[in-house]
Design a protein around this motif. Sequence first.
Motif, PDB file in Angstrom:
ATOM      1  N   THR A 102       0.844  -1.194   0.000  1.00  0.00           N
ATOM      2  CA  THR A 102       0.000   0.000   0.000  1.00  0.00           C
ATOM      3  C   THR A 102       0.878   1.243   0.000  1.00  0.00           C
ATOM      4  N   HIS A 135       0.711   5.178   0.503  1.00  0.00           N
ATOM      5  CA  HIS A 135      -0.182   6.161   1.107  1.00  0.00           C
ATOM      6  C   HIS A 135       0.077   7.556   0.533  1.00  0.00           C
ATOM      7  N   GLN A 162       1.094  10.244   1.553  1.00  0.00           N
ATOM      8  CA  GLN A 162       1.810  10.953   2.615  1.00  0.00           C
ATOM      9  C   GLN A 162       3.312  10.837   2.343  1.00  0.00           C
ATOM     10  N   ARG A 196       5.220   7.174   2.194  1.00  0.00           N
ATOM     11  CA  ARG A 196       4.921   6.118   3.163  1.00  0.00           C
ATOM     12  C   ARG A 196       4.326   4.890   2.463  1.00  0.00           C
ATOM     13  N   THR A 197       4.874   3.725   2.796  1.00  0.00           N
ATOM     14  CA  THR A 197       4.340   2.450   2.302  1.00  0.00           C
ATOM     15  C   THR A 197       4.092   1.513   3.482  1.00  0.00           C
ATOM     16  N   THR A 198       3.218   0.542   3.286  1.00  0.00           N
ATOM     17  CA  THR A 198       3.067  -0.539   4.261  1.00  0.00           C
ATOM     18  C   THR A 198       2.992  -1.870   3.520  1.00  0.00           C
ATOM     19  N   GLU A 247      -3.555   4.067  -1.881  1.00  0.00           N
ATOM     20  CA  GLU A 247      -4.644   4.281  -0.940  1.00  0.00           C
ATOM     21  C   GLU A 247      -5.538   5.445  -1.393  1.00  0.00           C
ATOM     22  N   SER A 270       3.877  12.231   6.978  1.00  0.00           N
ATOM     23  CA  SER A 270       3.796  11.345   8.141  1.00  0.00           C
ATOM     24  C   SER A 270       5.154  11.395   8.836  1.00  0.00           C
ATOM     25  N   SER A 282      -0.865   7.264  13.298  1.00  0.00           N
ATOM     26  CA  SER A 282      -0.673   5.863  12.899  1.00  0.00           C
ATOM     27  C   SER A 282       0.458   5.290  13.729  1.00  0.00           C
TER      28      SER A 282
END
Length: 619
Positions: free
Chosen positions: A24, A26, A28, A386-388, A430, A493, A525
């Motif tokens: 994902t 984001h 940000q 930002r990644t997850t 996202e 973030s 977060s």
Amino acid sequence: MKWILVYCTLSLSVVTVYSDTTVTIHPQWLAQGGSARYDSNRWNKHNGLDQEYLIPKCRDLRTDGGRWNNNGLSYQLFADWPEDPNRRGYPDPNYLKNATKQKQLFSLYLDNINSGYENDMIMMSEGVNMFPSWLNQSEHSGQFPNNVDAAAEFMMLMVQGVYDYTKGRIPPYIEPMNEPDTQYNILNFTTVALFHKLVAEKLHARFNIKVAGPTLDGFTRSCNRNNFTDWKILANFMDITGENLDVFSFHSYNSLSVSGNSQNFSGMNEARLVAFVDLVENYAFLKTGKLLPLVISEYGRGSVEGISPTDPSPILDFATIYLSNAYRFTQLGLREYIDRAVVFLLAYINNPYYSWSLFNPQGQPKRVVDFFKFWYKFTSDYSFIRTTSHYDGEERTVSPLAMSSTRNNETVILLHSYSQKSQNVKLNFEGDWTKPTIGEATCVTIKDNWYPVITSNETFDIQKTKGILELPPEASCHFTFKTHSDQLPRVTSNETTYYGADILIPVKGNMAMTVITLPKGQYDSARLRVSASWSINETNSISYLTFNDHRLDSFYQLYDANMIGSTTYWEVWEFALPTSLFATGANQVQVYFSNNMTSGHVSSVVLVTAKIIQSDLKP
């Protein structure tokens, strides 16, 4: 595993494409250590000073020499140093005031920093087996002075010589001793710590220079063995040096093993490296209330088994590129703690180190320059997004990064695969903050006969694959999409790390517990990182944890490279953590394992929080 139908326009048939994992991205920017910028000077350095004819060739790859090796040993500087006639047992302070001697020793350093170079140099000394015979070294097998203060005086006078020759342009960092843990038969670590402390005191009294140490080798990989025996030695080193030590430095390698037509990589990256970093930082935070900057002054491909480590070999070249890339991915996810890292590649060096050379004796590039070609496009024009990774309860085999450039109007997704199979990676932007279509892919991977291959700027259409990218086996890739500046994130973030109140928490039964204290603040977060170690003779894993009595079981595990010959596991889990569970003050964390343990520890519990702030990045 999610299955998606994709229409293949070339064959006019319907094929099934599945995703092995999801990343994902984001809307940000991601700031760690207060910055979202990619600072190439922190990451693009290589070991050694460059000979003058190779400096422009290295500049063409956007890399500079970042570590000035073997000071004190080169040209027998310390060995030939006479005794001070006015102070028995100490070096003559006038010896290095000789301009001819200074030029012989320091002119190449000056050549390097005079060539459009941002001076981030780490000055390294071997620290042993280089002192003059008139020094009493009987307590250390004739390889290190009994008088540690005298040994520190040599370091101070050497830096003074550099200062005088360069008119004050000394390296910003110094490592007084290289890999002292390999000298366990002649030096105990209390002596090593005292040496670093004395060097720091002498240098800080005269110069603006950061003292780094202990410049570890094997202790980083194995400090959890025998119930963290080696770690306790390191903790004592940190206690003795205290705030005299500016930077904690170490080395980190993975090895190559070849058997028949198959290869295997093992070592610190990724799980053990993160576990070690978290343990060092957690301990430093408990002692001082602040982070301790880290320098990784050597990393990449280490030892080789099954083939010659010196004979030319395509698999050796591939391993050198691939493992260096893997480490870079991990380091860029730890920017809050890592001040800089220097890959163990050199512009040119003879055997037995020739396989780490970027160029041959004629100055022609070798295959391993593809490491720097892969990262070539990234400059300070790029900032992190930002990644997850997917919290699927599994060990992740794909490490993600993302960057965007407001100047170039593009977004780049970087993926590194630890798997020997192709990986189909679903990109989830996202909220559809951008909807990429046509992109360009650059990959470093392995082809027939083990040859490393870099493919650059190959066009693809991600819409045709419903957002899925195919990542080749054991590959590093970046995928570039045009993204107009008005589509890029407007917020950042900003991450801050908090640590558990304990380290090396014994597992009792199947549970270990600690507390994390949080100040009152805004938390948008969070993720919780847990490292645990136990004997290789036991089968276990973290099952879930509770945070203030609320169960958390959404996690993934960092990739474990299964270090050959290890007697322990040292694994890392990352949990998704809703910030609604936070309490100002003490927050209780309980870690539950799938089975009871006869022995084992949770080495650290780390809470990474993020606050959303308005971005100061300008289109």
